[in-house]
Design an enzyme around this catalytic site. Structure first.
Site, PDB file in Angstrom:
ATOM      1  N   GLU A  82       0.814  -1.217   0.000  1.00  0.00           N
ATOM      2  CA  GLU A  82       0.000   0.000   0.000  1.00  0.00           C
ATOM      3  C   GLU A  82       0.853   1.276   0.000  1.00  0.00           C
ATOM      4  O   GLU A  82       0.413   2.319   0.480  1.00  0.00           O
ATOM      5  CB  GLU A  82      -0.948  -0.014   1.200  1.00  0.00           C
ATOM      6  CG  GLU A  82      -1.969  -1.124   1.100  1.00  0.00           C
ATOM      7  CD  GLU A  82      -3.099  -0.977   2.106  1.00  0.00           C
ATOM      8  OE1 GLU A  82      -4.228  -0.758   1.675  1.00  0.00           O
ATOM      9  OE2 GLU A  82      -2.818  -1.064   3.318  1.00  0.00           O
ATOM     10  N   HIS A 103      -4.217  -0.061  11.220  1.00  0.00           N
ATOM     11  CA  HIS A 103      -5.519  -0.745  11.274  1.00  0.00           C
ATOM     12  C   HIS A 103      -6.028  -0.814  12.719  1.00  0.00           C
ATOM     13  O   HIS A 103      -6.018  -1.894  13.312  1.00  0.00           O
ATOM     14  CB  HIS A 103      -5.387  -2.169  10.723  1.00  0.00           C
ATOM     15  CG  HIS A 103      -4.936  -2.273   9.308  1.00  0.00           C
ATOM     16  ND1 HIS A 103      -4.554  -3.464   8.733  1.00  0.00           N
ATOM     17  CD2 HIS A 103      -4.802  -1.348   8.329  1.00  0.00           C
ATOM     18  CE1 HIS A 103      -4.213  -3.261   7.465  1.00  0.00           C
ATOM     19  NE2 HIS A 103      -4.345  -1.987   7.203  1.00  0.00           N
TER      20      HIS A 103
HETATM   21 ZN   LIG Z   1      -3.960  -1.203   5.187  1.00  0.00          ZN
END
Ligand SMILES: [Zn+2]
Length: 243
Positions: A82, A103
């Protein structure tokens, strides 16, 4: 090239703080910083020899270009899938010097239930209140932001906000330095935890609009934000020293 060891250590410190506060799941998540004056980024690596956020050292921080390609770093350390969250924010927002992507479970619960994080406190944390009232964007997709197209789409959804809620996924924060972006992630998580716990206890009631206007106005204009940011950052760094 400028000496980047201090910046690299700060990125590692941010990772360890976020890990220590349990703001992410297992080794997932990454922090990055713009290499001043260059189209390059220092970023926490993934890959077979990566460390979980909690245990990151400067060695875990690799260098990538604005296409998300690794240009420096140890073997066994790879670019996070990412990386495009980071590169697109640096490309589109010259003010951004640091990006945090994690997260945090409690925040993710709010995105899953599509429940807004409400302004439930004032003087408890005025800059946290301001973040909730005017600092949050939403990325409605739950996909891994793993290519240029998705990076562009994500950056557009985040706009010029300091933080973005990513549905069924996590959060991204961005700021003018590592301390700021890290504290934004922590404050967003705090707000979600308070909203969650308050709803277990009873029916949370947002504070009066009059108080929101006063507190948000004050924290917007004052220099006290940076004073507190400095001491908050030192507080979290000290927590790391305790081990
Ligand atoms: Zn992520």
């Amino acid at each position: 090239m400028a000496d980047l060891s201090k910046l690299r250590e700060q990125v590692a410190q941010s990772c360890r703080i976020l890990g220590k506060l349990n703001l992410t799941k297992e080794p997932s998540g990454h922090v990055s910083a713009r290499v001043p004056g260059e189209d390059r980024v220092l970023i926490k690596a993934r890959g077979p020899e990566e460390s979980g956020l909690r245990f990151v050292s400067a060695r875990d921080i690799i260098t990538v270009d604005f296409n998300g390609k690794k240009v420096a770093g140890d073997d066994g350390l790879d670019v996070p899938q990412e990386v495009f969250i980071h590169t697109w924010l640096y490309k589109t927002r010259p003010d951004v010097q640091c990006v945090v992507h994690v997260h945090p479970l409690t925040v993710v619960l709010f995105t899953i239930c599509n429940k807004p994080i409400q302004p439930l406190y004032g003087a408890y944390d005025p800059s946290g209140l301001r973040l909730i009232v005017e600092g949050l964007a939403t990325y409605p997709r739950s996909i891994t932001v793993s290519n240029e197209k998705l990076g562009e789409e994500f950056a557009k959804a985040m706009g010029d906000k300091p933080a973005c809620l990513m549905r069924g996924h996590g959060i991204t924060s961005a700021g003018p330095n590592v301390e700021d972006a890290t504290l934004t992630a922590i404050k967003l998580n705090d707000a979600a935890v308070i909203n969650y716990q308050a709803s277990l206890l009873g029916t949370p009631e947002p504070i009066p609009q009059e108080d929101i206007d006063i507190l948000v106005g004050k924290s917007r204009g004052s220099s006290s934000k940076s004073v507190h940011a400095g001491s908050n950052w030192r507080y979290y760094c000290k927590l790391l020293d305790e081990e």
